[in-house]
Write a protein that holds these residues in place. Structure first.
Motif, PDB file in Angstrom:
ATOM      1  N   PRO A 131       0.763  -1.611   0.364  1.00 24.78           N
ATOM      2  CA  PRO A 131      -0.052  -0.344  -0.256  1.00 24.78           C
ATOM      3  C   PRO A 131       1.340   1.364  -0.362  1.00 24.78           C
ATOM      4  CG  PRO A 131      -1.260  -1.530   1.444  1.00 24.78           C
ATOM      5  CD  PRO A 131       0.646  -1.633   1.350  1.00 24.78           C
ATOM      6  N   VAL A 132       1.665   1.537   0.783  1.00 27.13           N
ATOM      7  CA  VAL A 132       3.294   2.982   0.497  1.00 27.13           C
ATOM      8  C   VAL A 132       3.708   3.035  -0.587  1.00 27.13           C
ATOM      9  CG1 VAL A 132       5.001   3.220   1.830  1.00 27.13           C
ATOM     10  CG2 VAL A 132       3.835   2.002   3.206  1.00 27.13           C
ATOM     11  N   MET A 157       2.518   1.566  -3.337  1.00 24.24           N
ATOM     12  CA  MET A 157       1.626   1.200  -4.591  1.00 24.24           C
ATOM     13  C   MET A 157       1.038   3.081  -4.982  1.00 24.24           C
ATOM     14  SD  MET A 157       1.311  -0.581  -6.420  1.00 24.24           S
ATOM     15  CE  MET A 157       0.207  -0.092  -7.400  1.00 24.24           C
ATOM     16  N   ARG A 158       1.761   4.135  -3.752  1.00 21.16           N
ATOM     17  CA  ARG A 158       1.610   5.786  -3.837  1.00 21.16           C
ATOM     18  C   ARG A 158       2.126   6.362  -4.203  1.00 21.16           C
ATOM     19  NH1 ARG A 158       1.836   6.016   2.568  1.00 21.16           N
ATOM     20  NH2 ARG A 158      -0.330   4.858   3.078  1.00 21.16           N
ATOM     21  N   ARG A 159       3.039   5.599  -4.524  1.00 20.89           N
ATOM     22  CA  ARG A 159       4.626   6.096  -6.094  1.00 20.89           C
ATOM     23  C   ARG A 159       4.973   4.784  -7.611  1.00 20.89           C
ATOM     24  NH1 ARG A 159       3.164   9.790  -3.237  1.00 20.89           N
ATOM     25  NH2 ARG A 159       4.145  10.781  -2.003  1.00 20.89           N
ATOM     26  N   SER A 160       4.023   4.310  -7.518  1.00 20.52           N
ATOM     27  CA  SER A 160       3.962   3.052  -7.848  1.00 20.52           C
ATOM     28  C   SER A 160       4.012   3.718 -10.181  1.00 20.52           C
ATOM     29  CB  SER A 160       2.496   2.394  -8.530  1.00 20.52           C
ATOM     30  OG  SER A 160       1.576   2.948  -8.806  1.00 20.52           O
ATOM     31  N   ARG A 161       3.483   4.707 -10.532  1.00 21.27           N
ATOM     32  CA  ARG A 161       4.480   4.946 -11.521  1.00 21.27           C
ATOM     33  C   ARG A 161       5.526   5.675 -10.977  1.00 21.27           C
ATOM     34  NH1 ARG A 161       0.110   9.484 -14.092  1.00 21.27           N
ATOM     35  NH2 ARG A 161      -1.497   7.774 -13.967  1.00 21.27           N
TER      36      ARG A 161
END
Length: 377
Positions: free
Chosen positions: A217-218, A220-224
């Motif tokens: 979850p952490v 995925m906030r910077r997934s791009r």
């Protein structure tokens, strides 16, 4: 514990790559992982092994307590150690048999075939003490050490993850001088697979498996951003491999790139190989998660997953098949017919690896049948 089909498929793919990479004149080895990145199947295998250790540990500890998890992995370390001894024995005997049949091979050092016949107890003793690790089986010596330390290192990692990471990085940084202190049969210092270097990749895998529910979850906030960085690392890695394949013509460009990546050393696990396999892991786990899940559901994907679930048995079998396949490939004549024959051998050993794993995974069924028939006689 519910298995993840894509992980089993990747473990199976790693084992197939290890097998083909150890067949020097294999045709299909030109399609293995090492042709597309600076890392190879060894990194993939160790990382996935660590990931599975983390997943299994958390499951067992939650259900039965920490002591149960510690006993499980002490037992596992013993199993890997026995696999190292038995595999090394069969490896040497197979090599001796092939030489006796006038089937030359280079996948494994010829001296093992002599030592097992001339000094069988000495050979087995030096392998058991891990003073000697026959090539192709040497990664199991690394695995013995990593799993044997898990009852202490994994609880420390779970309780103090950042301190564990800092300590692991420090050990990795001094991996070469530490490995030089390990007594060994090799002319060079220490174990071939430097445990002080490779432990970092293994324990990163353990952390990924143990903390994935909190980490993802952490992240995925910077997934791009992570996807872009990971893709750039893999493109850079592929560019380096392409310059190696081009050879002298690309040497000036390769030297230019070397200013950025420095020396690349598999045996102590240099930084670029480490970062590249982690970048590949992100790409597979996030942007390519659905395609890999789809591939795992196909017939070839299921076959690879079965190889992956075979664990130690599949590893030892892939090593033995690489020796046999190498010997067979060396009998192929030059020209188009020999090329086609070597492809056929590559396919045969791959199918044989799957068949052996499939039989092994169903051993309880056929052993029960054999016992029933024996009892009925």
């Amino acid at each position: 514990m519910k298995r993840i089909a894509a992980l089993d498929m990747l473990r199976g793919y790693a084992l197939v790559c290890i097998m083909l990479d150890h067949m020097p004149i294999s045709v299909l080895r030109n399609l293995t992982l090492s042709n597309f990145a600076v890392f190879d199947a060894a990194e993939l295998f160790v990382l996935l092994s660590g990931f599975l250790v983390g997943m299994v540990w958390i499951k067992i500890e939650a259900r039965d307590g920490r002591w149960a998890a510690q006993k499980r992995f002490l037992k596992r370390a013993l199993q890997v150690w026995l696999a190292l001894i038995i595999g090394s024995l069969v490896l040497a005997l197979l090599s001796a048999l092939l030489f006796e049949l006038q089937l030359n091979h280079t996948a494994v050092w010829f001296q093992y075939s002599r030592w097992i016949l001339e000094h069988p107890l000495g050979y087995l003793a030096t392998v058991a003490l891990m003073w000697m690790q026959p090539n192709l089986m040497d990664v199991l010596a690394l695995y013995v050490l990593l799993i044997a330390t898990a009852p202490v290192t994994v609880p420390f990692l779970l309780r103090y993850p950042w301190a564990a990471l800092a300590l692991s990085l420090l050990i990795w940084y001094f991996a070469e001088p530490l490995n030089a202190l390990v007594p060994n049969q090799r002319p060079g210092p220490g174990l071939l697979f430097n445990p002080f270097g490779w432990q970092l990749l293994f324990f990163v895998g353990v952390a990924m498996g143990a903390f994935r529910d909190r980490l993802m979850p952490v992240l995925m906030r910077r997934s791009r951003l992570l996807t872009c960085v990971s893709a750039a690392i893999l493109i850079f890695s592929l560019t380096i491999v392409i310059t190696w394949k081009i050879g002298p013509a690309a040497k000036p460009f390769a030297q230019f790139l070397r200013q950025f990546h420095g020396p690349i050393d598999k045996w102590s696990l240099d930084g670029l190989r480490l970062i590249s396999i982690l970048a590949a892991s992100w790409i597979v786990a996030v942007p390519l998660a659905r395609p890999f899940a789809w591939m795992a559901a196909t017939r070839p994907g299921e076959a690879l997953a079965e190889i992956g679930r075979g664990g130690l048995f599949s590893f030892v079998t892939c090593v033995l098949l690489s020796i046999w396949g190498d010997a067979m490939a060396m009998t192929a004549p030059p020209g188009g017919w020999g090329f086609a024959l070597r492809i056929g051998i590559d396919i045969w050993v791959t199918v044989a690896l799957w068949a052996a794993a499939a039989v092994w995974m169903r051993r309880e069924t056929w052993i029960a049948i054999l016992r029933a028939r024996w009892a009925g006689l």
